[in-house]
Design an enzyme around this catalytic site. Structure first.
Site, short mmCIF file in Angstrom:
data_model
loop_
_atom_site.label_atom_id
_atom_site.label_comp_id
_atom_site.label_asym_id
_atom_site.label_seq_id
_atom_site.Cartn_x
_atom_site.Cartn_y
_atom_site.Cartn_z
N LYS A 2 -17.15 72.20 -2.95
CA LYS A 2 -18.52 72.31 -3.32
C LYS A 2 -18.42 71.84 -5.01
CE LYS A 2 -22.68 74.32 -3.04
NZ LYS A 2 -23.68 73.65 -1.97
N ASP B 115 -21.54 73.20 2.65
CA ASP B 115 -22.57 73.53 3.29
C ASP B 115 -23.09 72.40 4.25
OD1 ASP B 115 -23.23 72.28 0.89
OD2 ASP B 115 -25.06 73.39 0.29
N TYR C 161 -9.24 84.15 -2.63
CA TYR C 161 -8.50 85.18 -1.92
C TYR C 161 -7.18 85.26 -2.50
CZ TYR C 161 -11.54 84.27 2.28
OH TYR C 161 -12.65 84.42 3.01
N ASP D 277 -11.52 79.39 5.54
CA ASP D 277 -11.64 80.46 6.39
C ASP D 277 -12.70 80.54 7.05
OD1 ASP D 277 -11.00 83.16 7.29
OD2 ASP D 277 -11.74 84.12 5.35
#
Ligand code: NAD
Length: 364
Positions: A191, A224, A124, A248
């Site tokens: 991740k 996830d 971002y 987010d």
């Protein structure tokens, strides 16, 4: 002691919910002088810029601001006024508590989470290269050479970066918050199994920081898997700390678990300045109708009071909001079982009910 707080009414329904929140905060008895400043559409109309210098100086001077939602699509030259504000004051921590409130319809029962999202870095940061530009060709060539790979010629490119400094300060923020608020555990979400360098760095730094907080439990989860667990067993989690993109998404997931964006507060906090706001937008179609629910901004007001050292007042405000909502009588249309329920009250009357609950007098 009188606190001075910059008050930004915002756009659309902003001024109505800001006024309701101001009155409720004042009813806690904490003395506040409000320094009212325009940022966003109102500022463009009056000053020709969404960021008047006087408003920015006020936020910098007072260090605490309460902000109504700002409409984004302004043609201002800014992608988003909110993002620009975050950058201006280096508001690197986005704090998003998500707690089940009786009386608010929610898909799962017992949620009490605090999401700490890094606000500046990651995908971002706005480092993007569009198709057909010479910059894209240059960046693609450099990456192909350095990474010994090929990138399809019809691909646009966005860069994800995560720094040691940025990771250290956000993880420290999460641990400090946990300590100061009697929380027991921090979970770092990442991740790193796939993004070994960027997310790997975040995880390594998180582990290093955790060693300095032996009184707070630490663990990590892959993003996830985290999403699935939050839906199935949210009670296992407490404070989560995440890089920008995952933060987010997961913070909205958490808001959904407790009844949606309309009831969720947030804060953007830097080392100097803190800005408190609702998560929802300016809902312009309801502007000037005394209709929308001010509770998200009021809960942000409760976070603000705690941030200013007025813990008891913050708790009292939060409890009073929860009491009014769980009673279910003096609530706005969105909290009624039927949206056209004629017993729904307006923005201002909801504030009156909260104020009465705190033992305050409501002036007609
Ligand atoms: P929105 O949150 O303003 O409204 C979507 C719908 O949610 C509304 O039509 C309404 O039905 C409901 N809603 C929102 N807030 C509510 C409340 N307090 N009480 C009851 N119902 C409520 O989202 P949007 O329409 O996508 O965005 C409108 C503008 O706000 C856009 O310009 C957007 O960029 C901006 N925005 C600003 C912020 C911010 O300042 N932090 C955040 C999100 C969106």
């Amino acid at each position: 002691m009188t606190h001075v707080v910059t008050l930004i009414p915002g756009d659309g329904t902003g001024p109505e919910i800001v006024e309701a929140t101001r009155r409720a905060i004042e009813a806690t008895g904490v003395e506040i002088r409000w320094d009212v400043q325009d940022i966003g559409t109102a500022a463009i109309e009056k000053h020709g810029t969404p960021f008047p210098q006087a408003a920015l100086d006020s936020v910098r001077r007072n260090k605490v601001a309460l902000k109504g939602p700002l409409t984004t699509e302004l043609g201002t030259g800014f992608r988003s006024v909110n993002v620009a504000l975050r950058k201006e004051f280096d508001l690197y921590a986005n704090l998003r508590p998500a707690r089940t409130i009786k009386g608010v319809r929610a898909p799962v029962g017992d949620v009490d989470l605090v999401i700490v999202r890094e606000n500046i870095e990651d995908l971002y940061a706005g480092i993007e290269f569009d198709l057909g530009t010479p910059e894209l060709a240059e960046v693609r060539a450099a990456i192909e050479k350095a990474a010994r790979t090929t990138i399809r010629h019809d691909a646009a490119i966005a860069i994800k970066y995560i720094s040691e400094m940025g990771s250290k300060r956000i993880v420290e923020f999460a641990f400090d918050y946990a300590r100061a608020n009697g929380r027991r555990k921090v979970t770092a979400v990442h991740k790193a199994n796939i993004m070994k360098f960027a997310d790997g760095l975040f995880l390594r730094v998180a582990r290093e920081v955790a060693e300095r907080y032996p009184d707070i439990e630490f663990e990590d989860r892959i993003v996830d898997n985290m999403c699935m667990q939050l839906v199935q067993k949210p009670d296992l989690y407490d404070v989560l700390v995440l890089p920008n993109l995952y933060g987010d998404i997961v913070s909205d997931l958490a808001a959904g678990l407790v009844g949606g964006l309309g009831v969720a507060p947030g804060a953007n906090i830097g080392s100097e300045v803190a800005v408190f706001e609702a998560i929802h937008g300016s809902a312009p179609k309801y502007a000037r109708q005394n209709k929308v629910n001010p509770m998200a901004l009021m809960l942000a007001g409760s976070l603000m009071l705690r941030h200013m050292g007025e813990r008891k007042a913050g708790e009292r405000l939060e409890r009073s909001i929860e009491d009014v909502v769980s009673e279910g009588r003096d609530v706005t249309y969105d909290l009624k079982a039927e949206r056209d329920d004629p017993t729904a009250v307006g923005t201002s009357e909801f504030a009156d009910a909260v104020i009465r609950r705190m033992g305050g007098r409501v002036h007609a």
